[in-house]
Design an enzyme around this catalytic site. Sequence first.
Site, short mmCIF file in Angstrom:
data_model
loop_
_atom_site.label_atom_id
_atom_site.label_comp_id
_atom_site.label_asym_id
_atom_site.label_seq_id
_atom_site.Cartn_x
_atom_site.Cartn_y
_atom_site.Cartn_z
N LYS A 84 0.80 -1.22 0.00
CA LYS A 84 0.00 0.00 0.00
C LYS A 84 0.84 1.29 0.00
O LYS A 84 0.44 2.29 -0.59
CB LYS A 84 -0.93 0.02 1.21
CG LYS A 84 -2.01 -1.05 1.22
CD LYS A 84 -3.16 -0.65 0.35
CE LYS A 84 -4.44 -1.47 0.53
NZ LYS A 84 -4.36 -2.85 0.93
N GLU A 106 -9.73 6.36 3.06
CA GLU A 106 -10.60 5.33 3.63
C GLU A 106 -9.72 4.12 3.90
O GLU A 106 -8.64 4.00 3.32
CB GLU A 106 -11.68 4.96 2.63
CG GLU A 106 -11.26 3.96 1.55
CD GLU A 106 -10.22 4.49 0.57
OE1 GLU A 106 -10.16 5.72 0.37
OE2 GLU A 106 -9.47 3.67 0.00
N SER A 369 1.37 -9.81 -1.02
CA SER A 369 1.05 -8.38 -0.92
C SER A 369 1.29 -7.79 0.47
O SER A 369 1.49 -6.59 0.59
CB SER A 369 -0.40 -8.15 -1.34
OG SER A 369 -1.27 -8.99 -0.62
#
Length: 391
Positions: A84, A106, A369
């Site tokens: 991220k 968010e 991930s």
Amino acid sequence: MKKGYFGKYGGAFMPEVLVPAIGEVERTFLKFSNDPRFLKEMNDYLKDFVGRPSPLYFAEKLSKKLGVNVYLKREDLCHTGSHKLNNCLGQCLLAKYMGKKRVIAETGAGQHGVATAAACALLGMECAVYMGSVDVERQSVNVFRMQLLGTKVMPVESGSRTLKDAINEALRDWITNVETTFYCIGSVIGPHPYPAMVKQFQRIIGKETKEQAKEMNFKIDAMVACVGGGSNSMGLFADFVNDRDVEMYGVEAGGTGEKHAATLSKGRPGVLHGTLSYLLQDENGQVSEDVHSISAGLDYPGVGPEHSHFKDSSRVTYDNVLDSQAVEAFLLLSGLEGIMPALESAHAIAYVIAKKEKFKGKNVVICLSGRGDKDIGIVTDYLKGHTRSKV
Ligand SMILES: *Cc1c(COP(=O)(O)O)cnc(C)c1O
């Protein structure tokens, strides 16, 4: 292709008041995506703050067990624990170049919230993160992490009190504070230019993978990644889309079977959060409130528009695995390789386990991930309520 569209999907379906703001984001993104000063600053942060390049790791024991050559792209080793941050740094730096003082975001699992909080702390910007109250509860450690990083966490009590509702509230905030505020979206979703912009910031995953496979002297046969909104998969796939001999697989959350978040496998086209894409809807076309995944990061009824295009054009094969399979993969990788995957990433591993005959003898890159430390409590609770099957 029409601007902002991938085939028939995408676009920018937004309230009138946000049209100028989105236009400003697009202009700034185009201006700085080739600006040497921006790119140098970005690359320095990626190296020294995020810790890139992330390794491409040959998982020897898992490979032996499955009869598949498994390479893990180690985004779990990025600062804050997932892919991220690649995107958050890009967007927050862009916001700074735009002269914005405040960033909102968010978050579902809390990973995007934590990454945005870290980027804002680094760049000296104010930050507020919207989070469904269900997620606040199941990811309490990430809530505390965000607060420690100087971010205000805003619990959302509307709807199903998860990611979709957090996005609605963040959009409401943006409408109110559009002059001072930049909205940092966490995946390849939302109105144009977000899907294109997030893909651009995440394609470093595939770019590095390409170089690393070359250095390690093997040819990639297939790539597998989990799909929530679709950013880690898009980041891995982007530089390989035209390599027709590289097969691509996107793995969605099959949940319990009955309740799931398998948008591409089981949804149909509709508009959510500014983009036309596959969507989980009820009989009346309302966005489904019944979306479920054991992993908060995959628990979203929509998906990035380019993935919808890849589904229709069959460039990528989309499938899904159950919560139970993801938990088994989590346990297997932890015990076998000493690597605890995020439950999201465990879906990609579970898919390769389930399809090991299909992948037999092939070189498969799996996007790991994120790391699984955040999910230990969830897995422990799950195991209390379920008897395990053998993998
Ligand atoms: C958020 C998250 C995902 C899902 O988001 P994508 O945009 O589909 O990548 C997957 N894995 C981890 C570790 C995440 O934090």
